[in-house]
Write an enzyme that holds these catalytic residues in place. Structure first.
Site, mmCIF file in Angstrom:
data_model
loop_
_atom_site.group_PDB
_atom_site.id
_atom_site.type_symbol
_atom_site.label_atom_id
_atom_site.label_comp_id
_atom_site.label_asym_id
_atom_site.label_seq_id
_atom_site.Cartn_x
_atom_site.Cartn_y
_atom_site.Cartn_z
ATOM 1 N N GLY A 47 -3.779 14.974 -4.425
ATOM 2 C CA GLY A 47 -2.273 15.701 -4.890
ATOM 3 C C GLY A 47 -1.874 15.136 -5.760
ATOM 4 N N CYS A 48 -2.154 13.994 -6.574
ATOM 5 C CA CYS A 48 -1.433 13.397 -7.347
ATOM 6 C C CYS A 48 -2.290 13.863 -8.966
ATOM 7 C CB CYS A 48 -1.243 12.077 -7.325
ATOM 8 S SG CYS A 48 -0.073 11.766 -6.193
ATOM 9 N N THR A 49 -4.062 14.098 -8.622
ATOM 10 C CA THR A 49 -4.534 14.885 -9.915
ATOM 11 C C THR A 49 -4.089 15.802 -9.927
ATOM 12 O OG1 THR A 49 -5.666 12.370 -9.249
ATOM 13 C CG2 THR A 49 -7.034 14.921 -10.191
#
Length: 161
Positions: A47-49
């Site tokens: 998700g962060c990527t």
């Protein structure tokens, strides 16, 4: 209970903190510009990527409108450097290892995952206007569509799909 102790119209908590390259980033130095301050849990997670790459892919649109993008997590400078290099991120990632900024913005909270409780960053974004006032707060952000949503809310058309 509200999601953060801050509200639209509040003065954004000031900070002076290093980015992944060791440069000090001060919110006060960014007066006169709109700042998108996004908080995310961890470098190199799916998700962060997706969120970071979404901001990267639209970065020219933000820059063309004098909008500063700053990512914040509790990861180390070294992890930020690796994440930045791996995904060619053009904006600073702030090193909040002690969760000082995250706490000031009310996004460092008790989380639950697979039956365990722990303290961590709840994915959230703050748009700070050129006077240093919070113009918009995004709570419980969905990583993938979020960068386009922020761009649209700021009235910027994107060249990205």
């Amino acid at each position: 209970m509200t999601d953060t102790p801050l509200a639209v119209g509040d003065r954004a908590p000031d900070f002076s903190i290093p980015d992944g390259d060791g440069n000090t980033v001060r919110l006060a130095d960014l007066r006169g510009k709109t700042v998108v301050l996004y908080f995310y849990p961890r470098d190199n997670t799916p998700g962060c990527t997706a969120e970071a790459c979404g901001f990267r892919d639209r970065y020219a649109d933000f820059q063309a409108n004098d909008i500063v993008i700053l990512g914040v997590s509790t990861d180390s400078a070294k992890k930020h450097q690796n994440f930045t290099k791996k995904y060619d991120l053009p904006f600073p990632l702030l090193v909040d290892t002690e969760a000082e900024i995250s706490t000031a913005y009310g996004v460092y909270r008790l989380k639950k995952f697979m039956g365990k409780e722990y303290m961590g960053i709840v994915r959230s974004t703050f748009v700070i206007d050129p006077e240093g006032t919070i113009a918009k707060i995004y709570n419980k952000v969905k990583a993938e569509p979020h960068p386009a949503e922020v761009l649209a809310d700021l009235g910027v058309s994107s060249n990205q799909g």
